[in-house]
Design a protein around this motif. Structure first.
Motif, PDB file in Angstrom:
ATOM      1  N   THR B  19      -2.012 -28.157  63.736  1.00 26.04           N
ATOM      2  CA  THR B  19      -2.574 -27.452  62.579  1.00 26.04           C
ATOM      3  C   THR B  19      -2.813 -26.005  62.988  1.00 26.04           C
ATOM      4  OG1 THR B  19      -4.774 -28.129  63.310  1.00 26.04           O
ATOM      5  CG2 THR B  19      -3.796 -29.398  61.499  1.00 26.04           C
ATOM      6  N   PHE B  20      -3.014 -25.156  62.001  1.00 27.99           N
ATOM      7  CA  PHE B  20      -3.391 -23.768  62.262  1.00 27.99           C
ATOM      8  C   PHE B  20      -4.912 -23.627  62.177  1.00 27.99           C
ATOM      9  CE2 PHE B  20       0.809 -21.925  60.461  1.00 27.99           C
ATOM     10  CZ  PHE B  20       1.380 -21.924  61.716  1.00 27.99           C
ATOM     11  N   TYR B  21      -5.489 -22.812  63.049  1.00 31.15           N
ATOM     12  CA  TYR B  21      -6.898 -22.387  62.970  1.00 31.15           C
ATOM     13  C   TYR B  21      -7.885 -23.455  63.423  1.00 31.15           C
ATOM     14  CZ  TYR B  21      -4.408 -19.051  60.119  1.00 31.15           C
ATOM     15  OH  TYR B  21      -3.487 -18.155  59.670  1.00 31.15           O
ATOM     16  N   PRO B  24      -8.719 -25.985  59.937  1.00 33.51           N
ATOM     17  CA  PRO B  24      -7.475 -25.791  59.168  1.00 33.51           C
ATOM     18  C   PRO B  24      -7.766 -25.505  57.683  1.00 33.51           C
ATOM     19  CG  PRO B  24      -7.332 -27.745  60.555  1.00 33.51           C
ATOM     20  CD  PRO B  24      -8.765 -27.296  60.592  1.00 33.51           C
ATOM     21  N   VAL B  25      -6.909 -24.735  57.088  1.00 32.79           N
ATOM     22  CA  VAL B  25      -7.086 -24.364  55.687  1.00 32.79           C
ATOM     23  C   VAL B  25      -6.514 -25.474  54.800  1.00 32.79           C
ATOM     24  CG1 VAL B  25      -6.672 -22.596  53.940  1.00 32.79           C
ATOM     25  CG2 VAL B  25      -6.803 -21.953  56.364  1.00 32.79           C
ATOM     26  N   HIS B  26      -7.281 -25.858  53.809  1.00 31.31           N
ATOM     27  CA  HIS B  26      -6.854 -26.876  52.850  1.00 31.31           C
ATOM     28  C   HIS B  26      -6.314 -26.155  51.611  1.00 31.31           C
ATOM     29  CE1 HIS B  26      -8.222 -30.206  49.822  1.00 31.31           C
ATOM     30  NE2 HIS B  26      -6.928 -30.086  49.890  1.00 31.31           N
ATOM     31  N   LEU B  27      -5.001 -26.036  51.536  1.00 36.13           N
ATOM     32  CA  LEU B  27      -4.383 -25.246  50.468  1.00 36.13           C
ATOM     33  C   LEU B  27      -4.135 -26.081  49.216  1.00 36.13           C
ATOM     34  CD1 LEU B  27      -1.777 -23.199  52.524  1.00 36.13           C
ATOM     35  CD2 LEU B  27      -3.978 -22.421  51.623  1.00 36.13           C
ATOM     36  N   GLY B  30      -0.146 -21.701  45.572  1.00 36.95           N
ATOM     37  CA  GLY B  30       0.494 -20.523  46.113  1.00 36.95           C
ATOM     38  C   GLY B  30       1.194 -19.737  45.025  1.00 36.95           C
ATOM     39  N   LEU B  35      -2.203 -17.351  48.662  1.00 39.08           N
ATOM     40  CA  LEU B  35      -2.480 -18.787  48.742  1.00 39.08           C
ATOM     41  C   LEU B  35      -3.950 -19.007  48.398  1.00 39.08           C
ATOM     42  CD1 LEU B  35      -0.566 -19.493  52.076  1.00 39.08           C
ATOM     43  CD2 LEU B  35      -0.044 -20.577  49.879  1.00 39.08           C
ATOM     44  N   ASP B  45      -1.083 -14.217  52.522  1.00 44.99           N
ATOM     45  CA  ASP B  45      -0.202 -14.900  53.476  1.00 44.99           C
ATOM     46  C   ASP B  45       0.644 -13.868  54.223  1.00 44.99           C
ATOM     47  OD1 ASP B  45       1.521 -16.459  54.900  1.00 44.99           O
ATOM     48  OD2 ASP B  45       2.238 -17.645  53.196  1.00 44.99           O
ATOM     49  N   TYR B  47       2.161 -14.770  57.136  1.00 47.02           N
ATOM     50  CA  TYR B  47       2.790 -15.520  58.206  1.00 47.02           C
ATOM     51  C   TYR B  47       3.926 -16.421  57.754  1.00 47.02           C
ATOM     52  CZ  TYR B  47       3.138 -17.742  62.719  1.00 47.02           C
ATOM     53  OH  TYR B  47       3.590 -18.157  63.926  1.00 47.02           O
ATOM     54  N   ASN B  48       4.004 -16.746  56.486  1.00 46.78           N
ATOM     55  CA  ASN B  48       4.920 -17.801  56.080  1.00 46.78           C
ATOM     56  C   ASN B  48       6.305 -17.258  55.754  1.00 46.78           C
ATOM     57  OD1 ASN B  48       6.063 -20.152  55.088  1.00 46.78           O
ATOM     58  ND2 ASN B  48       4.085 -20.870  54.346  1.00 46.78           N
ATOM     59  N   VAL B  50       8.828 -19.234  55.248  1.00 45.23           N
ATOM     60  CA  VAL B  50       9.540 -20.241  54.460  1.00 45.23           C
ATOM     61  C   VAL B  50       9.513 -19.830  52.979  1.00 45.23           C
ATOM     62  CG1 VAL B  50       9.600 -22.659  53.796  1.00 45.23           C
ATOM     63  CG2 VAL B  50       9.024 -22.033  56.143  1.00 45.23           C
ATOM     64  N   LEU B 382      -4.062 -14.631  56.444  1.00 41.32           N
ATOM     65  CA  LEU B 382      -3.441 -15.626  57.312  1.00 41.32           C
ATOM     66  C   LEU B 382      -2.343 -14.995  58.157  1.00 41.32           C
ATOM     67  CD1 LEU B 382      -3.116 -18.556  54.717  1.00 41.32           C
ATOM     68  CD2 LEU B 382      -4.983 -18.129  56.345  1.00 41.32           C
TER      69      LEU B 382
END
Lengths: 423, 423
Positions: B19-21, B24-27, B30, B35, B45, B47-48, B50, B382
């Motif tokens: 996980t990140f952080y 973790p962030v519960h998203l 988006g 996000l 965001d 970092y993403n 994708v 992020l």
């Protein structure tokens, strides 16, 4: 124009790209068990196990569209969908198969399963049958005879004779289960002598690529006993039989009556959306996750999970497992009643059935079977063939396949058997 | 509740799931570069890669929904979408990179690329850097140090010291290109002595996982010369830099100025839909396709192609490559002007940039960098970190990232650098 498409394919995809049929079908639309080509011609789909709940099922399409518009990201962030889905899917499995990894393809799932066996046992030796396919990655291709690996089979792979209901391993139907287990025992001994040891056996519980031989529940008991005694894992590839197709049970291994250590699932899981998974006992999962920090960017994203969840919804709401059992039994009964000089055996379980054709001398009627498949396609019914010599007609339709659909398919087949020469 | 979700994850996914952080962030949602978490908190965001054209871009969502409702099947039937897309994508590439295979993940793409090198050369020896990641399949994990393979590195793999702009290979920035090439030459000699021979070198042209070191175009020329002279292939993993992210060029290898034999693409290709591809010269493709009958059930299906096509539409219509160049240059200029005792180097190309932090004695400021990342997350931005010691701040936002977005990110970073202790 089909010829233009084939030329464009050759130009941009290269040579040796597999297609179905002498003249491949150019599809433009799908709905339920039906497909349409570019000329508006309608085909009954008796072969596609990916469109499991029917082509373009509106419930699945809506789930994908809805979630794609809201959020689609990876599992390093938290999201409920992967948890909701994983809890629901693992609830359909016994044998403490309680944890899973979501990936994108059955090949990825099997590639992980091989490493789970490696992580648990500390060994690399692996066994599969000599007439199978478990994936297109480098590692999974090494135990696939239907698409042999580049560079040949490595020392840690052993392939044992596949079960067969027309030409059984060991020579007799009664002795086949024991003979199969003995081949596995010999392969294990060879792997141990080789120095790589034995990590596990990967199999499809319906032996789908082997030609789905007629085998009774319990057939695998002697083999599983040999595998367990040697400390190996049973890796059960449910990519074809899983999700209710075989009717009697939701999973192939439950019908066969054995306890896998790992189950892999793929094709039908999300009705065509690229989703697959590896399901394992917590001890197996812990061994793998500890040995390898697995992460899959697309695996288990909210859209994939929504598609998979909607597919499960439809299987339940439309009682598709029951339908597979009832229509499969009806179809198999009709196949049993077909009389043809080359018919060696009609067989199947649920919506996975067909007929094996052999000549008088027992040799496989490969060309005849090929011509039957082509006749069917020309007459609006899509099916295909399988088996060591590709002489078994294989039908594996989407699960909303009705008795009327079965009648159309089998009426057309009966016409084919009248028309196709077998001299 | 985040703690409930983490407990459910542990129960159903097993241990050691990344996980990140710290928390973790519960998203839940988006849109574009934004996000939202379950508490309605909004995050920028950075970092993403994708969600390349922005989270849930309506043009891509509509393309997916439209095609999913019409037809979604495999490439053994004919369909235009894969041809339209493949022709359009290969038109962005030179060096006769004219043919492609569509798959579902970057890992699948790299797994094929390795076998293309094997098919062309008849050898198995492969080289990568010693601080990289090229995939999660068994074969690709064997040349990934960031997630080391189960069972250790096999004899046919050699890892050479990764380029670095703070601690260069060979000791000097000027000599690094030559030193890097010499390490490759030594590795080739070792592989040949080992008996497996040399098939190729797999690299990311931005050395993204290595910490995206500042390297001039032409840096790889000596290495490529050594590889070619030894008869090996250059396998170029564009999963991170590709599709316009680096601004100046559409592809990382064009910016670096070398000709790959194979290019692999993934993450950003379809804005989150599981799509990836291997692109190769016709001679390379023919060698692979002839040696191995590759087929991928989900790869290149009409929905995947529609998603990929729509993503290319948006990159062009919204001039996202230009935006990456302009905003990237603006952001990097601001990073260059940041003054901080631990700042070793600000660097980047297009919308892929960051800062490396080291202590006075040159040792990596890993913990400081970690705390900066956590501060950013707590303050609604992020991003993440990379490099051998995870001491380089890494920003790699969706391409519609504006100057205002860059200002918000860097204003927050400046506050972090004030607040986070570095004693």
């Amino acid at each position: 124009m089909t010829s233009d498409l084939l030329a464009r394919r050759a130009r941009v995809m290269g040579p040796n790209v597999p297609t179905f049929y002498d003249t491949p079908v150019h599809l433009v639309r799908g709905e339920g068990v039906w497909l349409w080509d570019a000329d508006g011609r309608k085909y009954l789909d008796c072969y596609n196990n990916v469109a499991h709940v029917g082509h373009c099922h509106p419930h699945v399409v809506e789930a994908i569209a809805r979630q794609a518009a809201v959020l689609n990201t990876h599992t390093r962030y938290l999201h409920e969908t992967i948890l909701d889905y994983s809890e629901r899917l693992t609830a359909t499995l016994s044998h403490d198969l309680d944890q899973m990894i979501m990936v994108c393809t059955g090949s990825e799932a099997n590639d992980i399963a091989l490493r789970m066996a490696q992580a648990v046992t500390g060994k690399t030796g692996i066994i599969a049958t000599d007439n199978t396919y478990h994936g297109n990655t480098l590692a999974t291709s090494q135990l696939s005879t239907r698409r042999p690996p580049i560079g040949g089979y490595p020392a840690h792979v052993r392939l044992v004779p596949a079960p067969d209901s027309v030409r059984p391993v060991g020579g007799t139907i009664e002795g086949q289960a024991q003979a199969f287990a003995e081949h596995i025992a010999r392969a294990i001994a060879e792997l141990e002598a080789e120095g790589c040891g034995f990590s596990g056996f990967m199999l499809c519980p319906s032996f789908a690529n082997e030609g789905f031989p007629r085998l009774d529940p319990g057939f695998l008991d002697p083999a599983v006993e040999v595998i367990r005694k040697a400390g190996g894992l049973v890796l059960c590839d449910e990519v074809q039989p899983g999700f209710g197709r075989i009717g009697e049970t939701f999973w192939g291994h439950d019908w066969m009556g054995f306890a896998p250590d790992v189950v892999t699932v793929g094709k039908p899981m999300a009705n065509g959306h690229p989703v697959a998974a590896v399901i394992a006992r917590p001890d197996v999962m812990a061994a793998f996750r500890t040995a390898f920090g697995y992460f899959n960017t697309f695996g288990g994203n909210p859209v994939s999970c929504a598609a998979a969840m909607a597919t499960l919804d439809v299987i339940e709401r439309e009682s598709l497992q029951d339908n597979a059992r009832a229509v499969g039994a009806y179809a198999l009964d009709r196949l049993h009643r077909i009389s043809h000089p080359l018919k060696a055996e009609a067989r199947g379980t649920g919506l996975f059935f067909g007929i094996e054709f052999t000549h008088d001398d027992g040799s496989p009627a490969t060309e005849f079977t090929r011509e039957v498949v082509e006749y069917m396609r020309e007459n609006g019914v899509l099916m295909n063939r399988i088996g060591r010599e590709m002489n078994t007609l294989k039908m594996r339709p989407p699960l909303p396949f009705s008795k009327e659909n079965a009648d159309l398919a089998i009426d057309t087949l009966e016409a084919a058997l009248q028309e196709v020469p077998y001299g």
